[in-house]
Write a protein that holds these residues in place. Structure first.
Motif, mmCIF file in Angstrom:
data_model
loop_
_atom_site.group_PDB
_atom_site.id
_atom_site.type_symbol
_atom_site.label_atom_id
_atom_site.label_comp_id
_atom_site.label_asym_id
_atom_site.label_seq_id
_atom_site.Cartn_x
_atom_site.Cartn_y
_atom_site.Cartn_z
ATOM 1 N N GLY A 141 0.804 -1.217 0.000
ATOM 2 C CA GLY A 141 0.000 0.000 0.000
ATOM 3 C C GLY A 141 0.831 1.257 0.000
ATOM 4 O O GLY A 141 2.050 1.238 -0.201
ATOM 5 N N GLY A 142 0.154 2.355 0.266
ATOM 6 C CA GLY A 142 0.812 3.650 0.273
ATOM 7 C C GLY A 142 -0.238 4.733 0.402
ATOM 8 O O GLY A 142 -1.447 4.468 0.393
ATOM 9 N N PHE A 143 0.201 5.964 0.539
ATOM 10 C CA PHE A 143 -0.728 7.085 0.614
ATOM 11 C C PHE A 143 -1.360 7.283 -0.761
ATOM 12 O O PHE A 143 -0.668 7.344 -1.774
ATOM 13 C CB PHE A 143 0.011 8.335 1.075
ATOM 14 N N GLN A 144 -2.678 7.402 -0.782
ATOM 15 C CA GLN A 144 -3.410 7.345 -2.032
ATOM 16 C C GLN A 144 -3.960 8.712 -2.447
ATOM 17 O O GLN A 144 -4.347 9.530 -1.607
ATOM 18 C CB GLN A 144 -4.569 6.345 -1.914
ATOM 19 N N ALA A 145 -4.003 8.893 -3.766
ATOM 20 C CA ALA A 145 -4.555 10.123 -4.317
ATOM 21 C C ALA A 145 -6.066 10.134 -4.158
ATOM 22 O O ALA A 145 -6.697 9.099 -3.966
ATOM 23 C CB ALA A 145 -4.179 10.247 -5.795
ATOM 24 N N GLY A 146 -6.644 11.320 -4.238
ATOM 25 C CA GLY A 146 -8.096 11.440 -4.148
ATOM 26 C C GLY A 146 -8.490 12.703 -3.411
ATOM 27 O O GLY A 146 -7.642 13.502 -2.991
ATOM 28 N N THR A 147 -9.798 12.885 -3.263
ATOM 29 C CA THR A 147 -10.332 14.026 -2.531
ATOM 30 C C THR A 147 -10.798 13.550 -1.160
ATOM 31 O O THR A 147 -11.618 12.637 -1.056
ATOM 32 C CB THR A 147 -11.504 14.663 -3.295
ATOM 33 N N TYR A 148 -10.280 14.176 -0.123
ATOM 34 C CA TYR A 148 -10.568 13.761 1.245
ATOM 35 C C TYR A 148 -11.266 14.881 2.007
ATOM 36 O O TYR A 148 -11.065 16.071 1.717
ATOM 37 C CB TYR A 148 -9.278 13.386 1.977
ATOM 38 N N GLU A 149 -12.066 14.471 2.976
ATOM 39 C CA GLU A 149 -12.664 15.437 3.900
ATOM 40 C C GLU A 149 -11.988 15.243 5.245
ATOM 41 O O GLU A 149 -12.170 14.217 5.905
ATOM 42 C CB GLU A 149 -14.173 15.227 4.001
ATOM 43 N N ASN B 26 -2.306 10.854 13.396
ATOM 44 C CA ASN B 26 -2.308 9.455 12.966
ATOM 45 C C ASN B 26 -3.607 9.087 12.259
ATOM 46 O O ASN B 26 -3.631 8.255 11.356
ATOM 47 C CB ASN B 26 -2.062 8.523 14.161
ATOM 48 N N GLU B 27 -4.717 9.717 12.662
ATOM 49 C CA GLU B 27 -6.005 9.450 12.006
ATOM 50 C C GLU B 27 -6.026 10.020 10.591
ATOM 51 O O GLU B 27 -6.529 9.395 9.658
ATOM 52 C CB GLU B 27 -7.139 10.047 12.838
ATOM 53 N N ILE B 28 -5.485 11.231 10.430
ATOM 54 C CA ILE B 28 -5.393 11.831 9.097
ATOM 55 C C ILE B 28 -4.528 10.973 8.189
ATOM 56 O O ILE B 28 -4.886 10.682 7.044
ATOM 57 C CB ILE B 28 -4.825 13.262 9.199
ATOM 58 N N ALA B 29 -3.402 10.556 8.716
ATOM 59 C CA ALA B 29 -2.484 9.740 7.915
ATOM 60 C C ALA B 29 -3.129 8.413 7.521
ATOM 61 O O ALA B 29 -3.007 7.966 6.375
ATOM 62 C CB ALA B 29 -1.194 9.488 8.698
ATOM 63 N N GLN B 30 -3.822 7.784 8.464
ATOM 64 C CA GLN B 30 -4.449 6.491 8.185
ATOM 65 C C GLN B 30 -5.560 6.641 7.147
ATOM 66 O O GLN B 30 -5.760 5.768 6.298
ATOM 67 C CB GLN B 30 -5.006 5.887 9.469
ATOM 68 N N THR B 31 -6.292 7.745 7.207
ATOM 69 C CA THR B 31 -7.359 8.003 6.230
ATOM 70 C C THR B 31 -6.800 8.071 4.819
ATOM 71 O O THR B 31 -7.359 7.486 3.878
ATOM 72 C CB THR B 31 -8.089 9.316 6.573
ATOM 73 N N ILE B 32 -5.681 8.765 4.665
ATOM 74 C CA ILE B 32 -5.076 8.918 3.342
ATOM 75 C C ILE B 32 -4.414 7.610 2.905
ATOM 76 O O ILE B 32 -4.429 7.256 1.725
ATOM 77 C CB ILE B 32 -4.074 10.084 3.338
ATOM 78 N N TRP B 33 -3.829 6.898 3.851
ATOM 79 C CA TRP B 33 -3.203 5.610 3.515
ATOM 80 C C TRP B 33 -4.260 4.619 3.022
ATOM 81 O O TRP B 33 -4.054 3.898 2.048
ATOM 82 C CB TRP B 33 -2.479 5.040 4.733
ATOM 83 N N ASP B 34 -5.410 4.585 3.692
ATOM 84 C CA ASP B 34 -6.482 3.648 3.334
ATOM 85 C C ASP B 34 -7.291 4.103 2.114
ATOM 86 O O ASP B 34 -8.127 3.346 1.612
ATOM 87 C CB ASP B 34 -7.430 3.460 4.517
ATOM 88 N N GLY B 35 -7.071 5.347 1.667
ATOM 89 C CA GLY B 35 -7.802 5.837 0.498
ATOM 90 C C GLY B 35 -9.280 6.070 0.765
ATOM 91 O O GLY B 35 -10.123 5.838 -0.109
ATOM 92 N N LYS B 36 -9.603 6.524 1.982
ATOM 93 C CA LYS B 36 -11.004 6.775 2.326
ATOM 94 C C LYS B 36 -11.438 8.131 1.775
ATOM 95 O O LYS B 36 -11.620 9.109 2.502
ATOM 96 C CB LYS B 36 -11.188 6.715 3.835
ATOM 97 N N VAL B 37 -11.589 8.158 0.451
ATOM 98 C CA VAL B 37 -11.910 9.401 -0.235
ATOM 99 C C VAL B 37 -13.395 9.716 -0.100
ATOM 100 O O VAL B 37 -14.205 8.861 0.274
ATOM 101 C CB VAL B 37 -11.522 9.315 -1.723
ATOM 102 N N ILE B 38 -13.752 10.945 -0.439
ATOM 103 C CA ILE B 38 -15.158 11.357 -0.422
ATOM 104 C C ILE B 38 -15.915 10.606 -1.496
ATOM 105 O O ILE B 38 -15.478 10.509 -2.643
ATOM 106 C CB ILE B 38 -15.285 12.872 -0.660
ATOM 107 N N GLN B 39 -17.062 10.074 -1.130
ATOM 108 C CA GLN B 39 -17.922 9.413 -2.095
ATOM 109 C C GLN B 39 -19.286 10.089 -2.110
ATOM 110 O O GLN B 39 -19.777 10.552 -1.086
ATOM 111 C CB GLN B 39 -18.091 7.930 -1.755
ATOM 112 N N VAL B 40 -19.859 10.149 -3.294
ATOM 113 C CA VAL B 40 -21.208 10.681 -3.457
ATOM 114 C C VAL B 40 -22.042 9.595 -4.132
ATOM 115 O O VAL B 40 -21.503 8.644 -4.701
ATOM 116 C CB VAL B 40 -21.212 11.971 -4.301
ATOM 117 N N SER B 41 -23.343 9.727 -4.056
ATOM 118 C CA SER B 41 -24.211 8.700 -4.624
ATOM 119 C C SER B 41 -25.120 9.294 -5.687
ATOM 120 O O SER B 41 -25.375 10.508 -5.715
ATOM 121 C CB SER B 41 -25.059 8.049 -3.524
#
Length: 356
Positions: free
Chosen positions: A90-98, A106-121
């Protein structure tokens, strides 16, 4: 130093141990969260930050610092290096984050590492046409123009989707109706069309392919014929349990060489919509069009809407029936008839009930 003095000294040191641990823990906490902005104490509002593809880890820290989400890029670099050393993949992932300055580093870093980007429906109801989808994306979502969506749905990528019929000019009927989750980076006409087409490939296509390997006492449809007839069933049926019967009526008419005479095909052909107070006119149903099944025998050239999986299944397993006609009541159900006189009597009766 005698034994008693040593004992007192050890007791004194042990008494200070909790204080040392508290100081060390507090300093560690401060270091760990050094990248938190002072806004944490004021419940900072979340903000969106975009990390483009190919952004280096150190550049991510710079963007976070510039956005006020962290205070120290040095702390980010240290933590990022530690996380990378602990995780083999893995690694820090691109995308749009909130993200928020309230969040620990550590929470910010983990969010970007996991790729928890903003999703819309977005939700495409069963029975919608391409035009309705296009208007929805422009007027309700505001993502892109309706014409851009129509253009994207007119690009037939048969190399990527070799199963698509060879003679369709656009993807009407093959964009599966459902609720989708999509990242902000995928909000383009092409990406949305691809997502819906892939859902059809995954959900509907296997149903058709399985039916082709079974011995059924029903006529074999090509893929396009299957989706086309299912789209008409979808537009006609309101009550779920009537789908197989409506499919059975249409299959029977096709086998007997009768015109389908389906109102939704007239509406699709001429871009009109009838209502209980303003039904189709004789002039409209007689107007020539390849899509008008009152005027043209057989199926329309393409599907007229996005059929639900239930309608697709109904066409593959239609009810065996003697009914050849049906007319809609005003509660969503239909009156089915075997003969034209029975059908005409049912039409008159329903119209009288409407006028009461």
């Amino acid at each position: 130093m005698n034994r008693q003095q040593k004992g007192w000294q050890q007791l004194f040191l042990f008494s200070l141990l909790p204080l040392f641990l508290a100081i060390f823990g507090a300093s560690g906490w401060l270091w760990w969260n050094w990248a938190i902005s002072p806004a944490q104490l004021n419940a900072a509002k979340p903000q969106q930050i975009q990390i483009p593809p190919g952004t280096a880890t150190q550049q991510i820290g710079t963007k976070l610092e510039q956005a006020g989400l962290i205070r120290s890029k040095i702390a980010w670099d240290l933590l990022a290096r530690y996380i990378s050393s602990q995780k083999s993949n893995g690694g820090f992932q691109a995308g749009t984050y909130e993200l928020s300055a309230n969040q620990p580093l550590n929470e910010i870093a983990q969010t970007i590492w996991d790729g928890k980007v903003i999703q819309v429906s977005f939700t495409i109801p069963e029975g919608w046409s391409l035009r309705q989808m296009a208007d929805y994306f422009q007027k309700e979502k505001g993502w892109f123009s309706s014409q851009d969506f129509i253009d994207a749905a007119s690009q037939i990528d048969r190399k990527k989707y070799p199963w698509l019929p060879a003679d369709i000019p656009f993807l009407e009927g093959f964009l599966f109706p459902e609720t989708y989750q999509v990242t902000k980076e995928r909000i383009t006409p092409q990406a949305v069309v691809q997502l819906m087409l892939e859902r059809f490939e995954k959900t509907a296509l296997p149903v058709y392919q399985k039916s082709q390997n079974q011995e059924l006492n029903q006529p074999k449809f090509t893929l396009k014929q299957w989706v086309t007839l299912a789209s008409i069933v979808e537009k006609e049926a309101v009550v779920q349990k009537e789908r197989p019967r409506i499919a059975g009526v249409f299959v029977s008419r096709l086998l007997k060489g009768m015109k389908l005479e389906s109102d939704p095909t007239v509406e699709y052909a001429f871009g009109i919509r009838q209502t209980p107070d303003k039904p189709l006119t004789f002039a409209q149903v007689r107007k020539p069009s390849p899509y008008n099944t009152y005027a043209t025998p057989g199926l329309p050239p393409t599907p007229i809407a996005a059929p639900a999986l239930e309608s697709l299944k109904a066409v593959l397993n239609p009810e065996s029936t003697e009914y050849l006609f049906f007319v809609a009541r005003y509660d969503g159900t239909h009156v089915f008839s075997r003969t034209l006189p029975e059908h005409e009597a049912a039409v008159v009766k329903i119209r009288r009930e409407r006028q009461r």
